[in-house]
Design an enzyme around this catalytic site. Structure first.
Site, short mmCIF file in Angstrom:
data_model
loop_
_atom_site.label_atom_id
_atom_site.label_comp_id
_atom_site.label_asym_id
_atom_site.label_seq_id
_atom_site.Cartn_x
_atom_site.Cartn_y
_atom_site.Cartn_z
N ASP A 191 0.87 -1.18 0.00
CA ASP A 191 0.00 0.00 0.00
C ASP A 191 0.90 1.22 0.00
OD1 ASP A 191 -2.22 1.84 0.45
OD2 ASP A 191 -3.33 0.13 1.23
N HIS A 252 -2.93 2.77 -4.75
CA HIS A 252 -2.23 2.41 -3.52
C HIS A 252 -0.81 1.91 -3.80
CE1 HIS A 252 -5.80 2.68 -0.83
NE2 HIS A 252 -6.45 2.35 -1.94
N GLU A 309 -10.30 2.36 -4.92
CA GLU A 309 -10.03 3.79 -4.69
C GLU A 309 -9.01 4.38 -5.67
OE1 GLU A 309 -10.92 3.90 0.10
OE2 GLU A 309 -8.89 3.43 -0.56
N ASP A 407 -11.36 -1.32 12.35
CA ASP A 407 -10.73 -0.05 12.72
C ASP A 407 -11.78 0.96 13.16
OD1 ASP A 407 -11.35 -0.40 9.93
OD2 ASP A 407 -10.49 1.57 9.54
N TRP A 457 -7.81 -2.36 9.25
CA TRP A 457 -6.94 -1.34 8.69
C TRP A 457 -6.21 -0.64 9.83
CZ3 TRP A 457 -6.49 -1.99 3.66
CH2 TRP A 457 -7.55 -2.56 2.97
#
Length: 533
Positions: A191, A252, A309, A407, A457
């Site tokens: 990432d 990412h 994303e 998270d 996450w």
């Protein structure tokens, strides 16, 4: 997990209604009948594996009994004074199904498949935590259990790009997954903050891309060597856990692009170097080389390509001459079409490696082979993405932010972590009460739903204690949601059984959130400025 205490006062059984004893196991078995008599486990107990292929499981069980209770049972071909039998028989189509019978003479775990035998062992180990010990004898209550999960995929994802935990913590996590019969470990290894997987053809991915984490962008490079990976994969495999690697693309990609900028597709001021460049032919060979090494390390039969994303950092694609040329050559009208083209090409590589393609739900717009594609539906606010994936015939793993992103905070008093609109968060009860049947697009497509998965996450996770706090006890609710049919579930009964489990957390030295005494461990950590999954 550290050694378990041998006596857990008051937790051997729970009662609801007159004369009905509830099995103290999480996840709750499909059918469990209390039997008279007890099984005396001692140094004279022998584990007999009915087939040579089950020998590793017999050795595993012996090791767990030694580790937990210092009980030196043996593995042998002949019965002992008391015997634990592992028997592979039958033709059950559910590979995870098993039966477990505990009486005063023997314990018998039977299943048609190795996976079922392991699940029976996991149940036996949970029953042992409710046993009493005296004079070197562990006394286990009699039970007759017939069990199978509702889902084949019972998963947990760990993000180690943002914070690297290391082998010791991952092995501990795998032990707890096995304890709860969770069988898919989705490993988010690449990432923006760091690249954590050694690729020998491209060493800078780890020596340069591995530098930094979510807290400190200059932290020394941290990553798993290929030897580490093989050890962890083998450790997981013995525990009936498949490890699924994620190599995130085309977004990412900042850590990789720091190492090999020739394949950088640009980003934005907020997310620099965010994408791989789909307009450079060399990008595809570079990533194919990476995927080839990845496939050799992970025998899961699937590779997760990310795919999420991309819009956070692909604005530069509009002005890139290579991408402009690509769009003209293939009639790609916009950035989303370029993204789908990229995913389809990388999916072809995965398929040539004899792996299935797995990715986040943004890939539902791409054209991929239905029988080789698995979509992780994570955007709970985008039910249309789930509907599209199902309508295209893709298999689906359900991991919506609400309630499966761990998270998110888990209690109204917590302030460190995520919340959604109007302050929504992921409490133990919301995790437990999740039902796929309530999703509008699932009826009629239930056979395509492989199962459920929670995701951790790590924007706010900067040490092991914080990981423990977010994971425990919600991992137990995840396990029961993934395993136990809805008509067998009851949150009050679950929390009664959880009291036993929290004693185990305490003994293991975990920094867990105590739902019965919320002040036992204080919330810790640092809130993130923003979240990017």
């Amino acid at each position: 997990m550290k050694h378990f205490l041998l006596v857990l006062t008051g937790v051997a059984a729970f009662f609801i209604g007159k004369g009905q004893t509830v099995c103290p196991v999480i996840p709750l078995p499909v059918k469990a009948v209390k039997e008279s008599g007890v099984f005396p486990m001692s140094a004279q107990t022998v584990i007999c594996a009915g087939d040579a292929s089950l020998q590793p499981l017999a050795v595993y069980l012996r090791g767990e009994l030694q580790r937990r209770y210092q009980l030196p049972v043996t593995v042998g071909k002949k019965a002992g004074a008391t015997t634990i039998y592992l028997k592979q028989s039958g033709k059950d189509t559910n590979v995870d199904a098993y039966t477990l019978i505990v009486n005063k003479k023997a314990i018998t775990i039977a299943a048609a498949h190795r996976e079922g035998i392991f699940n029976g062992i996991a149940t036996l180990l949970q029953l042992s935590t409710a046993a009493t010990s005296h004079g070197g004898v562990l006394t286990i209550d009699g039970w007759k259990i017939t069990d199978a999960p509702q889902y084949a995929w019972r998963g947990l994802m760990l993000d180690e790009s943002r914070f690297f935990f290391g082998k010791k913590k991952v092995l501990q996590l795998l032990d707890w997954m096995a304890f709860y019969k969770l069988n898919r470990f989705h490993w988010h290894l690449t990432d923006v903050p760091g690249w954590r997987l050694e690729i020998r053809r491209y060493p800078l991915l780890t020596t340069v891309g591995g530098i930094g984490n979510i807290v400190d962008s200059t932290a020394p490079a941290a990553y798993y060597t290929q030897e580490d990976i093989r050890e962890i994969v083998a450790y997981a495999g013995l525990r009936n856990i498949t490890v699924v690697p994620e190599i995130d693309m085309p977004g990412h990609a900042a850590a990789a692009n720091r190492a090999y900028p020739a394949f950088d597709g640009g980003g934005t001021d907020r997310y620099p170097r965010f994408t791989f460049n789909p307009g450079r032919e060399g990008t595809y060979q570079y990533l194919s080389d990476i995927l080839t090494e990845t496939a050799q390390l992970f025998p899961a039969g699937m590779i997760h390509l990310g795919g999420d994303e991309v819009t956070f950092g692909n604005a530069g694609w509009d002005s890139d001459t290579g991408i402009t040329r690509l769009k003209q050559q293939h009639g790609l009208k916009d950035r989303k079409a370029v993204e789908d083209y990229f995913i389809q090409r990388m999916a072809d590589t995965v398929l040539r490696l004899h792996n299935k393609v797995m990715a986040w739900d943004e890939i539902a717009t791409a054209t991929l082979p239905a029988d080789s594609t698995i979509v992780c539906w994570w955007r709970h606010d985008k039910p249309e993405a789930l509907a599209m994936a199902l309508d295209k015939g893709y298999s689906v793993v359900l991991c919506p932010r609400l309630p499966f992103y761990f998270d998110f905070v888990q209690d109204s008093s917590h302030h460190i972590g995520r919340r959604w609109a109007k302050g929504a968060f992921n409490s133990l009860e919301t995790v437990y009460n999740f039902s796929a049947a309530e999703l509008p697009s699932v009826p009629g497509h239930a056979s395509q739903v492989l199962g459920v998965q929670a995701c951790i996450w790590t924007e706010t996770v900067h040490n092991d204690n914080r990981l423990d706090f977010l994971l425990f006890p919600r991992i137990s609710a995840l396990a029961e949601t993934a395993w136990t049919p809805a008509d067998r579930k009851n949150f009050k009964g679950f929390t009664d059984r959880l009291k036993t489990q929290q004693q185990l957390y305490k003994q293991a030295g975990l920094y867990y959130f105590d739902i019965f005494n919320p002040g036992w461990h204080k919330e810790s950590g640092k809130s993130a400025d923003h979240y990017i999954d």
